[in-house]
Design an enzyme around this catalytic site. Sequence first.
Site, PDB file in Angstrom:
ATOM      1  N   GLY A   1     -23.584  15.769  24.799  1.00  0.00           N
ATOM      2  CA  GLY A   1     -22.322  15.053  24.987  1.00  0.00           C
ATOM      3  C   GLY A   1     -21.240  15.922  25.601  1.00  0.00           C
ATOM      4  O   GLY A   1     -20.075  15.550  25.643  1.00  0.00           O
TER       5      GLY A   1
ATOM      6  N   SER B   1     -24.554  21.440  25.315  1.00  0.00           N
ATOM      7  CA  SER B   1     -24.807  21.165  26.730  1.00  0.00           C
ATOM      8  C   SER B   1     -24.622  19.676  26.990  1.00  0.00           C
ATOM      9  O   SER B   1     -24.272  18.913  26.091  1.00  0.00           O
ATOM     10  CB  SER B   1     -26.224  21.587  27.087  1.00  0.00           C
ATOM     11  OG  SER B   1     -27.131  20.723  26.440  1.00  0.00           O
ATOM     12  N   LYS B   2     -24.869  19.295  28.220  1.00  0.00           N
ATOM     13  CA  LYS B   2     -24.681  17.904  28.643  1.00  0.00           C
ATOM     14  C   LYS B   2     -25.396  16.906  27.725  1.00  0.00           C
ATOM     15  O   LYS B   2     -24.842  15.889  27.349  1.00  0.00           O
ATOM     16  CB  LYS B   2     -25.233  17.718  30.064  1.00  0.00           C
ATOM     17  CG  LYS B   2     -24.247  18.093  31.134  1.00  0.00           C
ATOM     18  CD  LYS B   2     -24.444  17.213  32.365  1.00  0.00           C
ATOM     19  CE  LYS B   2     -23.314  17.398  33.352  1.00  0.00           C
ATOM     20  NZ  LYS B   2     -23.480  18.581  34.199  1.00  0.00           N
ATOM     21  N   ARG B   3     -26.627  17.246  27.362  1.00  0.00           N
ATOM     22  CA  ARG B   3     -27.373  16.249  26.598  1.00  0.00           C
ATOM     23  C   ARG B   3     -26.814  16.047  25.185  1.00  0.00           C
ATOM     24  O   ARG B   3     -27.111  15.086  24.517  1.00  0.00           O
ATOM     25  CB  ARG B   3     -28.872  16.578  26.594  1.00  0.00           C
ATOM     26  CG  ARG B   3     -29.288  17.648  25.689  1.00  0.00           C
ATOM     27  CD  ARG B   3     -30.656  18.224  26.028  1.00  0.00           C
ATOM     28  NE  ARG B   3     -30.640  19.614  25.615  1.00  0.00           N
ATOM     29  CZ  ARG B   3     -30.837  20.012  24.368  1.00  0.00           C
ATOM     30  NH1 ARG B   3     -31.143  19.132  23.438  1.00  0.00           N
ATOM     31  NH2 ARG B   3     -30.752  21.276  24.046  1.00  0.00           N
TER      32      ARG B   3
END
Length: 346
Positions: free
Chosen positions: A259, A255-257
């Site tokens: 990267g 996911s976004k966190r």
Amino acid sequence: MTNKPVRVRYAPSPTGYPHVGNIRTALFNWLFARHSGGSFILRIEDTDVSRKIDGAVEAIFDSLQWLGMDWDEGPDVGGKYGPYVQSERLKKYRETAERLISQGDAYYCYCSPQRLDEMRAEQTRRKQPPGYDRHCRNLNQEEKDKKEAEAIIPVVRFKSPLEGQIRFNDLIRGEVVFENATIDDFVLLKSDGYPTYHLASVVDDHLMAISHVLRAEEWLPSTPRHLMLYQVLNLEPPQFAHLPMLLGADRTKLSKRHGAVAITEYREQGYLPEAIVNFLALLGWSLDDKTELLSRKELIDNFSLERVSRTAAIFNKDKLEWMNGVYIRSLSPDNFVQRSLPFLNS
Ligand code: GLU
Ligand code: ZN
């Protein structure tokens, strides 16, 4: 299996900016095409009108261009199987849906959103698997006439077989079997006249003469639906290969966190495209059990589906940092200066 020329597609939906996962799929398709001297086709799957995002198509072009993945056919360059944007192909999907209705393999469903909501709630209450209950599958003429008189705009649903199995040989995962009974009468054509992903994907992969579908593992449950459609349409399906999942370092879905941000953000942060390409190629593929650094040419020369793993690939940001450092330090002084300029001016 006939020996068709290799034609693969990258088929993003313009619902966001392409991130690591999307671009890894694009890259594997591109490497497969370039390795085999086949064609790499870009197709925009914009059938979910409510989820379209402004600028997403441009971001798709931009991301592929930055990473040096050129396409042979696509919305901007054209090609003999166009148009390459699904919203410009609605007539083809409608015709196929109508053909399936007249063959008795699909039907109009008049169920209201409220009825479907209640049905779902009831299924949850009873701990039944979710799925359409086939309410409209066997309406008689009188019932149909009544619905038509109410001027309800129906959707078109596929009449899934109630028993039997769908089997196919996934080029990465081997034999995959699905029980037909687990597949509901899914929608083919929505009431807004747009096709669902399932219908559009099959119609286009056929009309665009796609030989191999290489897509992320999350699409695996769609494949039996697609194969059912190929069957009733009497078409030869492409070959399928489902790429392993991508996980973050903590082994949860990327996911976004972790990267998984827009790939172009890496450009802004100073990552070199050659480092990103090398890094992404190793997310599920390997040359052997030791080689980490591979040039674009080495990737093209050596890429094969046999060396794509079945197990999930871990996105390791530290490794990307390291690899980018290696690529930066290997630039000639001139090249280094050239490529630093955009960062100095801002
Ligand atoms: N439009 C789908 C996506 O966004 C394509 C899936 C496929 O390759 O069939 O990933
Ligand atoms: Zn219905």
